[in-house]
Design a protein around this motif. Structure first.
Motif, PDB file in Angstrom:
ATOM      1  N   VAL A 184       0.770  -1.383   0.118  1.00 51.91           N
ATOM      2  CA  VAL A 184       0.008  -0.024   0.073  1.00 51.91           C
ATOM      3  C   VAL A 184       0.976   1.223  -0.036  1.00 51.91           C
ATOM      4  O   VAL A 184       0.733   2.300  -0.548  1.00 51.91           O
ATOM      5  CB  VAL A 184      -0.952  -0.119   1.315  1.00 51.91           C
ATOM      6  N   VAL A 185       1.924   1.162   0.639  1.00 54.25           N
ATOM      7  CA  VAL A 185       2.809   2.529   1.031  1.00 54.25           C
ATOM      8  C   VAL A 185       3.428   2.349  -0.465  1.00 54.25           C
ATOM      9  O   VAL A 185       3.880   3.661  -0.968  1.00 54.25           O
ATOM     10  CB  VAL A 185       3.864   2.223   2.016  1.00 54.25           C
ATOM     11  N   GLY A 186       3.958   1.523  -1.075  1.00 56.30           N
ATOM     12  CA  GLY A 186       4.472   1.387  -2.201  1.00 56.30           C
ATOM     13  C   GLY A 186       3.893   2.058  -3.765  1.00 56.30           C
ATOM     14  O   GLY A 186       4.636   2.093  -4.496  1.00 56.30           O
ATOM     15  N   ALA A 206      -3.410   7.022   8.475  1.00 54.57           N
ATOM     16  CA  ALA A 206      -4.785   7.111   7.545  1.00 54.57           C
ATOM     17  C   ALA A 206      -5.456   5.850   7.679  1.00 54.57           C
ATOM     18  O   ALA A 206      -6.831   6.004   7.843  1.00 54.57           O
ATOM     19  CB  ALA A 206      -4.065   6.848   6.057  1.00 54.57           C
ATOM     20  N   VAL A 207      -5.027   4.615   8.007  1.00 59.85           N
ATOM     21  CA  VAL A 207      -6.063   3.721   8.455  1.00 59.85           C
ATOM     22  C   VAL A 207      -6.801   3.778   9.807  1.00 59.85           C
ATOM     23  O   VAL A 207      -8.181   3.601   9.834  1.00 59.85           O
ATOM     24  CB  VAL A 207      -5.381   2.304   8.600  1.00 59.85           C
ATOM     25  N   SER A 208      -6.162   4.601  10.722  1.00 58.64           N
ATOM     26  CA  SER A 208      -7.094   4.734  11.796  1.00 58.64           C
ATOM     27  C   SER A 208      -7.968   5.895  11.868  1.00 58.64           C
ATOM     28  O   SER A 208      -9.302   5.609  12.069  1.00 58.64           O
ATOM     29  CB  SER A 208      -6.311   5.315  13.158  1.00 58.64           C
ATOM     30  N   ARG A 306      -6.671   3.418  -1.120  1.00 56.43           N
ATOM     31  CA  ARG A 306      -5.946   4.624  -1.034  1.00 56.43           C
ATOM     32  C   ARG A 306      -7.255   5.468  -1.452  1.00 56.43           C
ATOM     33  O   ARG A 306      -7.225   6.753  -0.972  1.00 56.43           O
ATOM     34  CB  ARG A 306      -4.860   4.843  -1.852  1.00 56.43           C
ATOM     35  N   LEU A 307      -8.004   5.391  -2.344  1.00 52.76           N
ATOM     36  CA  LEU A 307      -9.116   5.851  -2.666  1.00 52.76           C
ATOM     37  C   LEU A 307     -10.230   6.164  -1.729  1.00 52.76           C
ATOM     38  O   LEU A 307     -10.637   7.527  -1.632  1.00 52.76           O
ATOM     39  CB  LEU A 307     -10.124   5.217  -3.805  1.00 52.76           C
ATOM     40  N   GLY A 312     -12.091  10.521   2.464  1.00 51.05           N
ATOM     41  CA  GLY A 312     -12.004  11.091   3.786  1.00 51.05           C
ATOM     42  C   GLY A 312     -11.416  12.563   3.875  1.00 51.05           C
ATOM     43  O   GLY A 312     -11.875  13.426   4.361  1.00 51.05           O
ATOM     44  N   ARG A 313     -10.398  12.612   3.149  1.00 46.15           N
ATOM     45  CA  ARG A 313      -9.565  13.960   3.278  1.00 46.15           C
ATOM     46  C   ARG A 313     -10.372  14.969   2.547  1.00 46.15           C
ATOM     47  O   ARG A 313     -10.448  16.231   2.595  1.00 46.15           O
ATOM     48  CB  ARG A 313      -8.227  13.817   2.349  1.00 46.15           C
TER      49      ARG A 313
END
Length: 315
Positions: A184-186, A206-208, A306-307, A312-313
């Motif tokens: 996911v980070v990559g 982000a997961v939290s 990530r979507l 959320g942002r």
């Protein structure tokens, strides 16, 4: 999300509530009329809590005789306040009507009946701190923990009886999302390779945040609702140095792989599935995805997760 109502107090309420103290009432305590003339209680909608205790069953309220469909059993619930979220309303009403203590419920799912002019939210929550319910107003004359298999034997409020048919199977659904952190980070070239522990920390944050907002049922392979799954974030290599949060999130667990991150993800998936959990793995690694599917898990890609971060942002 649209589902059948499970409203303990949905849609009728008398003009005056016997036994309640007089004085100013919340603006939400008012009727809403639909285009067909049907009235619904709660100017801003209404909400109720389906509290699940693993040992005792679900918490039901025996409605007062004077209420609509009096002497039937249903969920504690009522009208939302102005600006109040549906989840907050369900928990507040449960506290007011049944003495449910703050911090004793971990939310698992919320489904919303949306009639356009009015909404009713059903919140399923797991009891994490056992408590004894207390009758604290005149809207009910009894409270009881009822084993799920015995609920239908009670005289139920018709709306709750309808909703119980689809709610009952969901009581056994406890979703978990296992995140392949390295993958996911990559997928985002933000310099993560310079500080893998820092990148893992950002992912945990982000997961939290996502755990607090919830996920739709579709990516989890679950019915249409907002779900609040638990998350297991598997880190490997240099990312294992990431520090855990000072205030741990009960819905997010950090798993540090001793060796292969892929093997650790599969081990987590298999262990959770053996415990009867509904498991979704997050990875875009084809080989790992195939292993997780073979074990019985559902898989979504790293970009898909990530979507939801981005959504959320933007809120």
């Amino acid at each position: 999300m649209i589902s059948e109502p499970s409203a303990a107090n949905e849609p009728h309420r008398p003009a005056a509530l016997p036994g309640r103290a007089t004085g100013a009432r919340n603006a939400g305590d008012a009727w809403v009329a639909g285009p067909d003339g049907q009235r619904y209680w709660g100017k801003y909608g209404a909400a109720g809590l389906l509290a699940v205790d693993p040992e005792r069953g679900i918490l039901l309220q025996h409605r007062a005789s004077w209420s609509h469909y009096g002497d039937t059993w249903a969920l504690p619930g009522g009208a939302r306040h102005e600006g109040e979220s549906a989840a907050a309303a369900a928990l507040r009403e449960a506290a007011e009507e049944a003495g449910v203590p703050a911090g004793s419920i971990r939310v698992r799912m919320m489904s919303v009946l949306d009639l356009g002019v009015w909404t009713y939210a059903t919140l399923i929550g797991d009891v994490t701190v056992p408590f004894e319910p207390v009758i604290s107003d005149a809207e009910g004359h009894a409270l009881a923990w009822v084993p799920p298999d015995e609920v239908q034997a009670l005289p139920l409020h018709p709306a709750f009886a309808r909703s119980w048919r689809w709610l009952r199977p969901l009581l056994d659904v406890r979703p978990v999302v296992v995140v392949d952190a390295a993958n996911v980070v990559g997928v985002v070239p933000d310099g993560w390779w310079k500080d893998r522990a820092g990148a893992a920390a950002r992912l945990l944050h982000a997961v939290s945040a996502l755990a607090a907002r919830g996920l739709p049922g579709e990516p989890l392979g679950l019915p249409d609702a907002v779900w609040f799954p638990e998350y297991v974030v598997v880190v490997e290599g240099q990312a294992r140095k990431v520090a855990g949060p000072e205030d741990p999130d009960p819905l997010v667990r950090l798993a540090r792989a001793d060796g292969s991150g892929d093997d650790a993800v599969v081990a987590e998936v298999e262990q959770l599935l053996s415990g009867g959990r509904s498991v979704t793995a997050v990875t875009s690694d084809r080989g790992l995805a195939d292993r997780c599917r073979s074990a019985g898990a559902r898989v979504i890609g790293a970009g898909g997760l990530r979507l939801y971060f981005a959504a959320g942002r933007q809120q």
